[in-house]
Design a protein around this motif. Sequence first.
Motif, PDB file in Angstrom:
ATOM      1  N   CYS A  89      16.483  68.788  82.037  1.00  6.17           N
ATOM      2  CA  CYS A  89      15.587  67.940  81.247  1.00  6.17           C
ATOM      3  C   CYS A  89      14.501  68.782  80.571  1.00  6.17           C
ATOM      4  O   CYS A  89      14.237  68.649  79.377  1.00  6.17           O
ATOM      5  N   HIS A 111      15.329  68.410  76.618  1.00  2.00           N
ATOM      6  CA  HIS A 111      14.867  67.127  76.080  1.00  2.00           C
ATOM      7  C   HIS A 111      13.437  67.204  75.548  1.00  2.00           C
ATOM      8  O   HIS A 111      12.651  68.060  75.962  1.00  2.00           O
ATOM      9  N   CYS A 160      15.056  59.951  78.234  1.00  4.10           N
ATOM     10  CA  CYS A 160      16.375  60.579  78.149  1.00  4.10           C
ATOM     11  C   CYS A 160      17.253  60.032  79.280  1.00  4.10           C
ATOM     12  O   CYS A 160      16.817  59.203  80.082  1.00  4.10           O
ATOM     13  N   CYS A 167      18.058  61.338  81.904  1.00  4.35           N
ATOM     14  CA  CYS A 167      17.809  61.953  83.217  1.00  4.35           C
ATOM     15  C   CYS A 167      17.314  60.973  84.274  1.00  4.35           C
ATOM     16  O   CYS A 167      17.624  61.110  85.456  1.00  4.35           O
TER      17      CYS A 167
HETATM   18 ZN   LIG Z   1      15.821  64.527  80.391  1.00  2.00          ZN
END
Ligand SMILES: [Zn+2]
Length: 249
Positions: free
Chosen positions: A138, A142, A214, A216
């Motif tokens: 992440c 991201h 995101c 995640c």
């Molecule tokens: Zn992420």
Amino acid sequence: MPHSKNRILSGIRPADLRALQPHLRLVELEHGLVIAHSRQRVHQVYFPHGGILSCIVELKSGFAIETGMIGNDGVFGAIQAIDDRLSLNKVIVQVPSQSSVADAAVVKHLADSSPDFRRLIIKHEQFLLGQVQQTTACNALHSVEERMCTWLVRMYDLVGRDLPLTQEFLAQMMGVQRTSVSGVASGLQGEGLIDYHRGKVRIVSIDGVQRRACECHESVREQYLDIFGKVSVETFPEASDLYRRSDAE
Ligand SMILES: [Zn+2]
């Protein structure tokens, strides 16, 4: 029974809990308290009843970044206790709460005598490792907005919609400049997804924040459910909706 507010404690066999219970103490974990230092021996095992413990990696340059969160669904120090290991990183209290605490030697003794308890501790370590790995991806791939929204969703899962957070602290935990966090926070506030006021964040629309996050946060949730499964409300009344098993299931 206050200790059942922690999912690990609520999930251990009754015989193991009877062995552990006389050794459990109830403590208040205040914001900013450091409960473990990097590369130092772990003497206490924490089973939080709420709040958030942050696992932090500090660099020599002074920068730090959060790599994992532990709430009432987890434990800190157990895996180190059963193997006499050092803490891999610094752990601080990010959101205060009560916690059950046991001496590391007691936890080691129980893990040595109960394969079920040892298995539970190893399962949690597996989840924590998965969370750290997801955070690594992440952080590298991201955007700050996606990361911040994922971070808010994980916090929401652990403590609900009201979060005691300063932007400075948030920036530190994410390893980014404070101005980056301010820009994203004001954008989310402008759209009515969060309300930011005097060091407190209120998540106004968790659906909206999740849409901005995101993948995640969903991966971390799935990893937890894969490893532990859902719990019934009777077994673990403190569980967030995410981890609850409805009557229909
Ligand atoms: Zn992420």
